[in-house]
Design a protein around this motif. Sequence first.
Motif, short mmCIF file in Angstrom:
data_model
loop_
_atom_site.label_atom_id
_atom_site.label_comp_id
_atom_site.label_asym_id
_atom_site.label_seq_id
_atom_site.Cartn_x
_atom_site.Cartn_y
_atom_site.Cartn_z
N TYR A 1 0.50 5.80 -0.31
CA TYR A 1 -0.44 6.90 -0.11
C TYR A 1 0.24 8.23 -0.41
O TYR A 1 1.44 8.39 -0.19
N TYR B 1 -4.50 6.98 -3.10
CA TYR B 1 -3.75 5.86 -2.55
C TYR B 1 -3.78 4.69 -3.53
O TYR B 1 -4.51 4.71 -4.53
N GLU C 1 -9.50 11.85 0.03
CA GLU C 1 -10.38 12.93 0.46
C GLU C 1 -10.31 14.15 -0.46
O GLU C 1 -11.31 14.81 -0.70
N LEU D 1 -5.68 12.97 2.84
CA LEU D 1 -5.35 11.95 1.85
C LEU D 1 -5.76 12.40 0.46
O LEU D 1 -6.91 12.78 0.22
N TYR E 1 -0.41 12.24 0.79
CA TYR E 1 -1.12 13.18 1.64
C TYR E 1 -0.58 14.58 1.36
O TYR E 1 0.55 14.76 0.93
N VAL F 1 -3.48 0.27 -3.61
CA VAL F 1 -3.44 -0.99 -2.85
C VAL F 1 -2.55 -2.03 -3.51
O VAL F 1 -2.46 -3.16 -3.04
N TYR G 1 0.82 -1.20 0.00
CA TYR G 1 0.00 0.00 0.00
C TYR G 1 0.86 1.26 0.00
O TYR G 1 1.85 1.34 0.71
N PHE H 1 6.23 7.14 6.74
CA PHE H 1 6.17 8.39 5.97
C PHE H 1 7.53 8.78 5.42
O PHE H 1 8.57 8.56 6.05
N PHE I 1 3.35 14.59 1.53
CA PHE I 1 3.97 13.42 2.15
C PHE I 1 3.48 12.15 1.48
O PHE I 1 2.29 11.98 1.23
N GLN J 1 2.09 2.91 9.15
CA GLN J 1 2.30 3.67 7.93
C GLN J 1 3.63 4.40 8.08
O GLN J 1 3.85 5.09 9.07
#
Lengths: 117, 116
Positions: free
Chosen positions: A33, A48, A59, A45, A35, A50, A31, A108, A90, A106
């Motif tokens: 992401y 992302y 979002e 977010l 941000y 998977v 995964y 970063f 990020f 998670q």
Amino acid sequence: NAGVTQTPKFRVLKTGQSMTLLCAQDMNHEYMYWYRQDPGMGLRLIHYSVGEGTTAKGEVPDGYNVSRLKKQNFLLGLESAAPSQTSVYFCASSPLTGAWVGSYEQYFGPGTRLTVT
Amino acid sequence: ELKVEQNPLFLSMQEGKNYTIYCNYSTTSDRLYWYRQDPGKSLESLFVLLSNGAVKQEGRLMASLDTKARLSTLHITAAVHDLSATYFCAVASGGYSGGGADGLTFGKGTHLIIQP
């Protein structure tokens, strides 16, 4: 292990210019992401993934596109930058969840500071 | 829509004192995270809380989770200046059944200043 790395660290764009932010991870995580962090807003977010070849909206996806052609890389694109996209970006990655401790972490990256003038 | 609220947003305290940061969230979730961020830096993971009643401690920081109340707390014991930072709580919007792939929803952060 380098963990999660981001390129570039800083960038200044003019309105309407395009650019791609690169996120790379060497932990074989499924995964990934993206941000953005704005003052007083926490992190939000954007998109992302998977797994390799997959992407999904978060979002605040408008104005951004992403691609995950290789498992270790997650690219964030701005096709026509706007001042509202001035932010710190990020990237994060996470392993496939399981019963072992740490599987929900998670991790970063160091962030990319983007200014759009 | 998942909402995460932290309070207070700003906290100035003296060394040696105790204090608690609160994190409320609006919908059921399986995972709650606490992160620390220093100015200009990335996020450092502090705790991942996975079940109701979970309590984790690291040094002067202790985090707990009450999933029924949808509340997590981060307690600081005998604060020291080095703990000055911004602290974020974050909640996972996806459950275990979904593979846990969904991203996190963050609170706005608590800016903590500890005066010597």
